[in-house]
Design a protein around this motif. Structure first.
Motif, mmCIF file in Angstrom:
data_model
loop_
_atom_site.group_PDB
_atom_site.id
_atom_site.type_symbol
_atom_site.label_atom_id
_atom_site.label_comp_id
_atom_site.label_asym_id
_atom_site.label_seq_id
_atom_site.Cartn_x
_atom_site.Cartn_y
_atom_site.Cartn_z
ATOM 1 N N ASN A 37 -11.611 -37.482 0.534
ATOM 2 C CA ASN A 37 -12.170 -36.981 1.796
ATOM 3 C C ASN A 37 -13.546 -37.583 2.115
ATOM 4 O O ASN A 37 -14.092 -37.347 3.192
ATOM 5 C CB ASN A 37 -12.330 -35.454 1.734
ATOM 6 N N CYS A 38 -14.112 -38.321 1.158
ATOM 7 C CA CYS A 38 -15.470 -38.867 1.351
ATOM 8 C C CYS A 38 -15.448 -40.092 2.270
ATOM 9 O O CYS A 38 -14.476 -40.849 2.279
ATOM 10 C CB CYS A 38 -16.059 -39.308 0.010
ATOM 11 N N ASN A 103 -16.302 -33.076 3.525
ATOM 12 C CA ASN A 103 -16.737 -34.425 3.173
ATOM 13 C C ASN A 103 -18.049 -34.358 2.381
ATOM 14 O O ASN A 103 -19.105 -34.073 2.936
ATOM 15 C CB ASN A 103 -16.925 -35.227 4.474
ATOM 16 N N SER A 105 -19.510 -36.874 0.736
ATOM 17 C CA SER A 105 -19.770 -38.274 0.424
ATOM 18 C C SER A 105 -21.170 -38.494 -0.163
ATOM 19 O O SER A 105 -21.337 -39.221 -1.137
ATOM 20 C CB SER A 105 -19.590 -39.114 1.689
#
Lengths: 226, 21
Positions: A37-38, A103, A105
């Motif tokens: 999902n990053c 997310n 990230s």
């Protein structure tokens, strides 16, 4: 049965092994899904970091306790990695709930976050086994005395203040930690707050400076009465 | 965890400590 130091130590080890027996040496499907999902997928860096830090850990472990115990170092590291992935997943679940985002990230591509989280997991493993050696064989026979905190941050070249930042989240994320281990992590925190975070190369000073600049305060020494 | 002193403020988590959004 009365609770003796040896029994307490053995219970702590049993508890740790029980938690980690079913855990994986690799990121779980749930973790992989967080990684996917990053914006920038961190999987490769995470796996590579675990391998690289593993080489350092095993080498320094063998140096500290003797080459004939090198295999023990590998076993400790394997448990540490399992705990690291387990706690990472739990932290991400609670952050997802708190922030309502999927997310991660920035966090998952932060080298300091990962190294600190892994160091915290390794400290729990090393301290768990170190306590049992202390309790059962006495200090004179304790092979792992050399591994006591802050050994882990020194060998992984981490800043104590960065480790401090993960301890509370680590404790919250792993409800199976024994009372002894929570107390141990609290002792590490105290050691960091009282001395290690104040070493000249600590990131704490930059944070204090930034905080003063944000508040519009000049960077002047405080009066002696403080 | 009853004896542990939690230092993070209400609504704060690890993302803020590592400068993440």
């Amino acid at each position: 049965l009365p609770q003796t130091p040896v029994r307490t130590a053995m219970n702590t080890i049993q508890q740790l092994v029980m938690i980690l027996n079913s855990a994986s040496d690799k990121p779980s499907d749930n973790l992989i899904s967080y990684f996917n999902n990053c914006t920038v997928n961190p999987t490769h860096d995470i796996v590579e970091r675990v391998e690289n830090l593993g080489r350092i850990f095993k080498e320094k472990f063998a140096e500290a306790v003797g080459q004939r115990c090198a295999e023990i170092g590998s076993q400790r590291y394997r448990l540490g990695v399992r705990l690291y992935y387990r706690v990472m997943e739990s932290i991400l679940k609670s952050e997802e709930k708190r922030l309502s985002i999927h997310n991660f990230s920035k966090l998952l591509n932060n080298n300091t976050f990962h190294a600190s989280l892994l160091a915290c997991a390794l400290e729990v493993v090393v301290a768990t086994y170190g306590t049992s050696t202390n309790a059962s064989q006495g200090d004179a026979m304790n092979m792992e005395t050399n591994l006591s905190f802050p050994w882990i941050i020194n060998i992984l070249d981490l800043k104590a203040f960065d480790l401090y930042k993960v301890i509370e989240s680590f404790i919250k994320a792993e409800p199976s930690l024994t009372r002894e281990m929570i107390k141990h992590l609290e002792c590490c925190e105290h050691q960091i707050m009282e001395s290690l975070a104040w070493q000249s190369d600590s990131p704490l000073f930059e944070l204090i400076k930034q905080s003063k600049e944000r508040d519009g305060q000049p960077d002047e020494p405080e009066p002696p009465s403080y | 965890t009853q004896d542990y002193h939690f230092g993070l403020e209400e609504g704060e988590g690890i993302s803020e400590l590592f400068d993440c959004d």
